[in-house]
Motif scaffolding. Structure first.
Motif, PDB file in Angstrom:
ATOM      1  N   ASP A 256     -13.056  21.292  22.354  1.00  0.00           N
ATOM      2  CA  ASP A 256     -11.848  20.678  22.545  1.00  0.00           C
ATOM      3  C   ASP A 256     -10.753  21.706  23.236  1.00  0.00           C
ATOM      4  O   ASP A 256     -10.041  21.298  24.143  1.00  0.00           O
ATOM      5  N   LYS A 257     -11.034  22.922  22.672  1.00  0.00           N
ATOM      6  CA  LYS A 257     -10.018  23.998  23.507  1.00  0.00           C
ATOM      7  C   LYS A 257     -10.193  24.204  24.806  1.00  0.00           C
ATOM      8  O   LYS A 257      -9.381  24.434  25.637  1.00  0.00           O
ATOM      9  N   MET A 258     -11.640  24.036  25.082  1.00  0.00           N
ATOM     10  CA  MET A 258     -11.775  24.397  26.663  1.00  0.00           C
ATOM     11  C   MET A 258     -11.260  23.181  27.455  1.00  0.00           C
ATOM     12  O   MET A 258     -10.789  23.336  28.645  1.00  0.00           O
ATOM     13  N   ILE A 259     -11.442  22.023  26.926  1.00  0.00           N
ATOM     14  CA  ILE A 259     -10.693  20.852  27.526  1.00  0.00           C
ATOM     15  C   ILE A 259      -9.276  20.847  27.758  1.00  0.00           C
ATOM     16  O   ILE A 259      -8.589  20.809  28.796  1.00  0.00           O
ATOM     17  N   GLU A 260      -8.618  21.412  26.637  1.00  0.00           N
ATOM     18  CA  GLU A 260      -7.132  21.541  26.777  1.00  0.00           C
ATOM     19  C   GLU A 260      -6.833  22.866  27.762  1.00  0.00           C
ATOM     20  O   GLU A 260      -5.698  22.836  28.465  1.00  0.00           O
ATOM     21  N   GLU A 261      -7.633  23.823  27.941  1.00  0.00           N
ATOM     22  CA  GLU A 261      -7.360  24.856  28.769  1.00  0.00           C
ATOM     23  C   GLU A 261      -7.532  24.433  30.124  1.00  0.00           C
ATOM     24  O   GLU A 261      -7.238  25.273  31.115  1.00  0.00           O
ATOM     25  N   GLY A 262      -8.180  23.348  30.374  1.00  0.00           N
ATOM     26  CA  GLY A 262      -8.265  22.988  31.937  1.00  0.00           C
ATOM     27  C   GLY A 262      -9.676  23.107  32.479  1.00  0.00           C
ATOM     28  O   GLY A 262      -9.806  23.313  33.689  1.00  0.00           O
ATOM     29  N   LEU A 263     -10.686  22.730  31.694  1.00  0.00           N
ATOM     30  CA  LEU A 263     -12.204  22.774  31.955  1.00  0.00           C
ATOM     31  C   LEU A 263     -12.392  21.620  33.107  1.00  0.00           C
ATOM     32  O   LEU A 263     -12.817  21.974  34.216  1.00  0.00           O
ATOM     33  N   PRO A 264     -11.698  20.240  33.166  1.00  0.00           N
ATOM     34  CA  PRO A 264     -11.994  19.513  33.961  1.00  0.00           C
ATOM     35  C   PRO A 264     -11.497  20.034  35.595  1.00  0.00           C
ATOM     36  O   PRO A 264     -11.851  19.780  36.567  1.00  0.00           O
ATOM     37  N   GLN A 265     -10.081  20.763  35.536  1.00  0.00           N
ATOM     38  CA  GLN A 265      -9.635  20.864  36.626  1.00  0.00           C
ATOM     39  C   GLN A 265     -10.259  22.282  37.164  1.00  0.00           C
ATOM     40  O   GLN A 265     -10.433  22.420  38.414  1.00  0.00           O
ATOM     41  N   GLU A 266     -10.824  23.164  36.317  1.00  0.00           N
ATOM     42  CA  GLU A 266     -11.657  24.247  36.900  1.00  0.00           C
ATOM     43  C   GLU A 266     -12.922  23.623  37.671  1.00  0.00           C
ATOM     44  O   GLU A 266     -13.176  24.297  38.714  1.00  0.00           O
ATOM     45  N   VAL A 267     -13.528  22.605  37.064  1.00  0.00           N
ATOM     46  CA  VAL A 267     -14.790  22.282  37.794  1.00  0.00           C
ATOM     47  C   VAL A 267     -14.530  21.607  39.230  1.00  0.00           C
ATOM     48  O   VAL A 267     -14.842  21.676  40.103  1.00  0.00           O
ATOM     49  N   LYS A 268     -13.098  20.799  39.265  1.00  0.00           N
ATOM     50  CA  LYS A 268     -12.755  20.190  40.396  1.00  0.00           C
ATOM     51  C   LYS A 268     -12.229  21.381  41.406  1.00  0.00           C
ATOM     52  O   LYS A 268     -12.399  21.153  42.752  1.00  0.00           O
ATOM     53  N   SER A 269     -11.559  22.402  40.671  1.00  0.00           N
ATOM     54  CA  SER A 269     -11.188  23.612  41.822  1.00  0.00           C
ATOM     55  C   SER A 269     -12.537  24.048  42.549  1.00  0.00           C
ATOM     56  O   SER A 269     -12.560  24.668  43.623  1.00  0.00           O
ATOM     57  N   ILE A 270     -13.600  24.385  41.844  1.00  0.00           N
ATOM     58  CA  ILE A 270     -14.708  24.730  42.259  1.00  0.00           C
ATOM     59  C   ILE A 270     -15.493  23.797  43.333  1.00  0.00           C
ATOM     60  O   ILE A 270     -15.897  24.300  44.226  1.00  0.00           O
ATOM     61  N   LEU A 271     -15.267  22.565  42.964  1.00  0.00           N
ATOM     62  CA  LEU A 271     -16.126  21.661  44.120  1.00  0.00           C
ATOM     63  C   LEU A 271     -15.298  21.607  45.194  1.00  0.00           C
ATOM     64  O   LEU A 271     -15.635  21.451  46.428  1.00  0.00           O
ATOM     65  N   ASP A 272     -13.921  21.809  45.140  1.00  0.00           N
ATOM     66  CA  ASP A 272     -12.914  21.826  46.349  1.00  0.00           C
ATOM     67  C   ASP A 272     -13.201  22.961  46.979  1.00  0.00           C
ATOM     68  O   ASP A 272     -12.824  22.962  48.184  1.00  0.00           O
ATOM     69  N   ARG A 273     -13.846  24.113  46.686  1.00  0.00           N
ATOM     70  CA  ARG A 273     -14.239  25.206  47.327  1.00  0.00           C
ATOM     71  C   ARG A 273     -15.443  24.867  48.371  1.00  0.00           C
ATOM     72  O   ARG A 273     -15.714  25.991  49.073  1.00  0.00           O
ATOM     73  N   GLY A 274     -15.894  23.759  48.088  1.00  0.00           N
ATOM     74  CA  GLY A 274     -17.166  23.504  48.877  1.00  0.00           C
ATOM     75  C   GLY A 274     -18.499  23.489  48.346  1.00  0.00           C
ATOM     76  O   GLY A 274     -19.402  23.394  49.114  1.00  0.00           O
ATOM     77  N   TYR A 275     -18.675  23.904  47.094  1.00  0.00           N
ATOM     78  CA  TYR A 275     -19.883  24.235  46.466  1.00  0.00           C
ATOM     79  C   TYR A 275     -20.376  22.759  45.997  1.00  0.00           C
ATOM     80  O   TYR A 275     -19.799  21.891  45.559  1.00  0.00           O
ATOM     81  N   SER A 276     -21.814  22.779  46.190  1.00  0.00           N
ATOM     82  CA  SER A 276     -22.403  21.474  45.893  1.00  0.00           C
ATOM     83  C   SER A 276     -22.454  21.234  44.307  1.00  0.00           C
ATOM     84  O   SER A 276     -22.817  22.012  43.608  1.00  0.00           O
ATOM     85  N   PRO A 277     -22.457  19.997  43.854  1.00  0.00           N
ATOM     86  CA  PRO A 277     -22.511  19.665  42.558  1.00  0.00           C
ATOM     87  C   PRO A 277     -23.813  19.743  42.108  1.00  0.00           C
ATOM     88  O   PRO A 277     -23.974  19.666  40.691  1.00  0.00           O
ATOM     89  N   GLU A 278     -24.726  20.040  42.911  1.00  0.00           N
ATOM     90  CA  GLU A 278     -26.256  20.028  42.711  1.00  0.00           C
ATOM     91  C   GLU A 278     -26.639  21.550  42.290  1.00  0.00           C
ATOM     92  O   GLU A 278     -27.617  22.018  41.998  1.00  0.00           O
ATOM     93  N   MET A 279     -25.687  22.613  42.741  1.00  0.00           N
ATOM     94  CA  MET A 279     -26.047  23.964  42.573  1.00  0.00           C
ATOM     95  C   MET A 279     -26.353  24.216  40.898  1.00  0.00           C
ATOM     96  O   MET A 279     -25.971  23.626  39.988  1.00  0.00           O
ATOM     97  N   LYS A 280     -27.084  25.309  41.029  1.00  0.00           N
ATOM     98  CA  LYS A 280     -27.724  25.693  39.487  1.00  0.00           C
ATOM     99  C   LYS A 280     -26.505  25.873  38.317  1.00  0.00           C
ATOM    100  O   LYS A 280     -26.669  25.134  37.192  1.00  0.00           O
ATOM    101  N   PRO A 281     -25.388  26.531  38.606  1.00  0.00           N
ATOM    102  CA  PRO A 281     -24.627  26.705  37.506  1.00  0.00           C
ATOM    103  C   PRO A 281     -23.888  25.554  37.069  1.00  0.00           C
ATOM    104  O   PRO A 281     -23.548  25.229  35.982  1.00  0.00           O
ATOM    105  N   PHE A 282     -23.934  24.205  37.784  1.00  0.00           N
ATOM    106  CA  PHE A 282     -23.346  23.016  37.445  1.00  0.00           C
ATOM    107  C   PHE A 282     -24.450  22.162  36.788  1.00  0.00           C
ATOM    108  O   PHE A 282     -23.928  21.197  36.176  1.00  0.00           O
ATOM    109  N   LYS A 283     -25.573  22.775  36.521  1.00  0.00           N
ATOM    110  CA  LYS A 283     -26.642  22.150  35.436  1.00  0.00           C
ATOM    111  C   LYS A 283     -26.191  22.592  33.969  1.00  0.00           C
ATOM    112  O   LYS A 283     -27.027  22.039  33.164  1.00  0.00           O
ATOM    113  N   SER A 284     -25.561  23.609  33.934  1.00  0.00           N
ATOM    114  CA  SER A 284     -25.329  23.973  32.487  1.00  0.00           C
ATOM    115  C   SER A 284     -24.316  23.255  31.565  1.00  0.00           C
ATOM    116  O   SER A 284     -23.708  22.471  32.093  1.00  0.00           O
TER     117      SER A 284
END
Length: 821
Positions: A256-284
């Motif tokens: 819950d705290k991670m969601i409040e701190e902005g986990l959805p926005q963090e993921v979007k930010s990484i995707l916006d950097r051009g990284y593929s959603p199929e990348m290994k760290p995104f499987k965690s």
């Protein structure tokens, strides 16, 4: 010039520049320098590695921070996700402010699309550990990636197998005399390993007895040293053990705290950097669910729920790993614990002498309860750690005047002694420590050890000798035994008693090598041997010195003074009076094994390639060493070339099947599964009764399963199950028979296979898998009552396992309200 400096809360010294070198006599400084050299040799043994692990959400980070603050040290992350940049919230990385205060290693070292595996971790972690220890810091390794911790602390290498001739002779003896008779011979030479196997297990009997006859070393001994990291420095592993219900509640709050701190926005930010959603760290866990959320497959509430659920499952798998860590100490955690209190608990669980000493002089109660240390003492200790000697001294003296009988006042006297040592005043050290040893009898030998150091600095060699002999006589089992013997030898040299010094070292080496009660000191052997060689060299015993340096080169290739030893070998071997003794291939074997344990892959490759030029034919084990070194460098193609050459050179070697199996694994990892399958098939056909055959059969099934060739997958899994029912991989194959049918949509066949495996192996590793997936298959067949009963059974029998938790989830979905507790 250097004097000896004692660090707070530790049992070692380090050299420090003298402020007034002119005041010291040459003879005194020679003694001090010699003593400093001895201490530096001990340092790597005395500095331990503390490992703090536990399931996600158990409080590792907070505890590690409190511990690092107390020890004035740094933290190494053992988290497979924290190595990646930008992945911050979902990996619970310590904040930048925290990392500024306490240095952290192996965090934010890679771009998200870079590869990183357990061996990469081991290589980097060992480098950092050595660097921290060189700065007199106790490394703290913290994280929940159990594989990383296992790879760092353990080594999977074992005996390479005896020569084909010896193995063939043993097989003939089994044929002529019977397997039970040959088993009795194994019991005689290696009772420890014999007790682990069946008296009719001819395969393992041949292997173990063959290794003994070929090497002179018991097969079980190859596994006694399977912890290369702990051979280089003591390791104390602690697992945070929190109540399951509380742990899961903590996990939910953390998500819950991670969601409040902005986990959805963090993921979007990484995707916006051009990284593929199929990348290994995104499987965690956490990131995979957020990808589903951003792709519109689930809403945020569902994604959050799945993160919580999968994190609980992951915690369960971590706990399964941790149960197998037999050398670890469980650190109980309750709801009232803080990082500070857990750090104090950890100290109480250290080995008795170390814990007592740290407790007394760092202000921690030996019981592990949080001791409310006097704020003046704590302030003085902080000043000491900052090396503000004058202010620390004034604060400590004020404390003694204010509360002369308090425990803090007694601790303060020890810190005053350390300040005297820092300021080059050994007489002050002696004045304080002499009476202090009488107040702390439980650690008297340690205090007297420091006292002896100060006496040596002041040139009181006869008193040093007397004190050491008295201490050893009064406490022959002292944990300081090898260190005291080293000081005694050095003192005897100062007194002109070089023959006595040689005798002291030779007897100490003999005692540690042969006396069972001194086996725990074996890690000091290279220091003792090096010192002995030095004295022999100085006293004209060049041949003896040469042989001892040579022993270091072979048996201790990772010793910190090996470069000096090898220089001495070259110098001495050039003398007419010294006959050079080339290394035998067996000695090269011992040396290379040691280098492999220390991840010195490039050097191993160079050494073996040099041997290949010097020898027309090398024993088979060297090919495996070379392949392992290439594999360690992730050069699987070169590893396979080496193994292919081995197969051509030794087509009848005992390890032919091992080579084929390893080639198959490498090809599979190189993305050539069908090429690898050919080698796995060869193993199953050429050596159907070998221990590798069941693995090969299983991997064949996996390869065909991945390619969705379900008939071939089922064929291989069935073969593994029928041929080797007692092996783990066979029981795993039994579960996968049902799993393949389930993937293929044949739920009736899947149900029957899961049930068959559950009935056949009711108390084995995969029972919960088989029961749970029986229930899942029953659901697919619309057998709701049967599915419900099976889910209830799983939830009741395995409430805190991965499948037990999922069974409860399914029961909730099925509308069952009265869930098993």
């Amino acid at each position: 010039m250097a004097i000896i400096r004692c660090l707070p809360g530790s049992f070692w010294f380090q050299p420090l520049k003298e402020k007034n070198p002119i005041s010291a006599s040459p003879s005194r400084w020679q003694s001090i320098i010699r003593m400093g050299l001895i201490q530096r040799r001990w340092k790597r043994f005395m500095l331990p590695l503390i490992i703090l692990t536990g399931p996600t959400g158990s409080g590792k980070t907070e505890t590690a921070l409190a511990l690092a603050q107390k020890l004035d040290t740094e933290i190494i992350s053992a988290d497979s996700m924290q190595v990646y940049k930008y992945f911050d919230i979902g990996t619970a990385k310590p904040s930048l402010d925290v990392r500024d205060e306490i240095p952290h290693h192996l965090i934010d070292i890679l771009e998200p699309d870079e590869e990183f595996n357990a061996f990469d971790f081991k290589t980097r972690a060992l480098e950092i550990i050595r660097e921290l220890m060189s700065r007199d810091k106790i490394p703290i390794l913290v994280g929940g990636t159990a594989l990383y911790i296992k790879v760092l602390c353990e080594d999977y290498d074992c005996a390479e197998g005896a020569s084909p001739e010896i193995c063939e002779k043993i097989r003939q003896d089994i044929s002529d005399q019977g397997v039970e008779t040959v088993y009795q011979e194994l019991q005689r030479v290696d009772p420890e390993y014999a007790a682990k196997i069946s008296e009719t297990d001819s395969l393992r009997i041949v292997r173990a007895l063959g290794v003994y006859l070929d090497t002179g070393k018991r097969f079980s001994e190859f596994h006694e040293s399977d912890s290369p990291a702990s051979d280089r420095f003591p390791i104390h592993t602690f697992i945070l053990n929190r109540d399951r219900a509380e742990l899961y509640s903590q996990i939910d709050q953390r998500v819950d705290k991670m969601i409040e701190e902005g986990l959805p926005q963090e993921v979007k930010s990484i995707l916006d950097r051009g990284y593929s959603p199929e990348m290994k760290p995104f499987k965690s866990i956490g990131y995979a669910q957020m990808i589903q959320y951003h792709q519109g497959n689930v809403d945020l509430d569902r994604a959050t729920y799945e993160i919580k659920r999968e994190t609980r499952h992951y915690a369960k798998r971590q706990l399964t790993w941790f149960r197998k860590m037999h050398d670890a100490t469980k650190l109980p955690v309750d709801s009232k614990d803080t990082g500070q209190s857990l750090a104090e608990k950890l100290f109480s669980l250290l080995p008795k002498v170390a814990a007592c000493f740290l407790a007394v002089f760092l202000g921690l109660a030996q019981t592990g309860e949080a001791a409310k240390a006097d704020e003046h003492f704590e302030e003085a200790k902080k000043l000491y750690l900052k090396k503000e000697w004058g202010k620390a001294r004034n604060s400590l003296l004020a404390l003694q005047n204010h509360s002369p009988e308090s425990i803090e006042a007694k601790r303060s006297r020890f810190l005053l002694a350390l300040i005297h040592a820092e300021q080059g005043k050994p007489e002050g050290v002696i004045k304080i420590l002499d009476p202090l040893s009488k107040n702390y009898e439980e650690v008297e030998d340690y205090i007297r050890f420091y006292l002896i150091q100060a006496q040596s600095q002041t040139g009181k060699h006869e008193k040093v000798r007397t004190n050491i002999l008295e201490l050893l006589q009064r406490n022959p089992g002292s944990l300081l035994y090898p260190r005291l013997q080293l000081i005694l030898a050095d003192t005897q040299i100062q007194l002109g008693e070089k023959t006595a010094a040689i005798k002291t070292l030779e007897e100490t080496i003999q005692s540690i090598s042969k006396d069972f009660s001194h086996q725990k000191f074996r890690k000091f052997l290279p220091d003792l041997i090096f010192k002995l060689a030095e004295i022999q060299d100085q006293t004209g015993k060049q041949t003896e010195a040469y042989l001892n340096y040579r022993q270091l080169h072979i048996e201790y290739p990772n010793h910190e003074q090996i470069a000096e030893a090898e220089t001495a070998i070259k110098r001495l071997s050039a003398l007419e009076t010294v006959k050079e003794v080339p290394l035998t291939l067996r000695e090269h074997t011992d040396r290379i094994r040691g280098m492999l344990e220390n991840v010195r892959y490039k050097e191993v490759i160079q050494e073996i390639e040099k041997l290949q030029k010097e020898n027309e034919l090398l024993p088979g084990r060297f090919y495996f060493f070379l392949a392992r070194a290439h594999g360690g460098l992730r050069d699987r193609k070169s590893a396979n070339k080496v193994l292919q050459k081995f197969l051509k050179t030794y087509p009848h070697h005992a390890k032919v099947q091992n080579a084929k199996f390893d080639i198959g694994r490498n090809l599979w990892n190189l993305g050539q599964p069908m090429a690898g399958a050919k080698y796995f098939k060869a193993v199953t056909q050429d050596s159907p009764s070998s221990e590798l055959a069941v693995k090969a059969q299983f991997f064949l099934g996996k390869i065909y399963e991945e390619r969705k060739n379900f008939p071939e997958a089922l064929k291989n899994y069935q073969s593994a199950l029928e041929k080797y029912p007692d092996e783990l991989y066979a029981q795993w194959a039994g579960w996968r028979l049902g799993w393949v049918h389930y993937l293929d949509g044949k739920f009736e066949e899947a149900f029957n296979k899961f049930q068959d495996a559950a009935n056949r192996f009711p108390d084995k590793s995969f029972i919960e898998y088989n029961l749970y997936w029986s229930a899942k298959s029953a659901e697919k067949l619309n057998k709701k009552d049967e599915a419900r009963d099976l889910y209830i059974k799983v939830a009741e029998l395995y409430p805190y396992t991965f499948h037990g938790i999922r069974a409860k989830d399914r029961l909730l979905d099925l509308g069952v309200k009265d869930l098993p507790e």
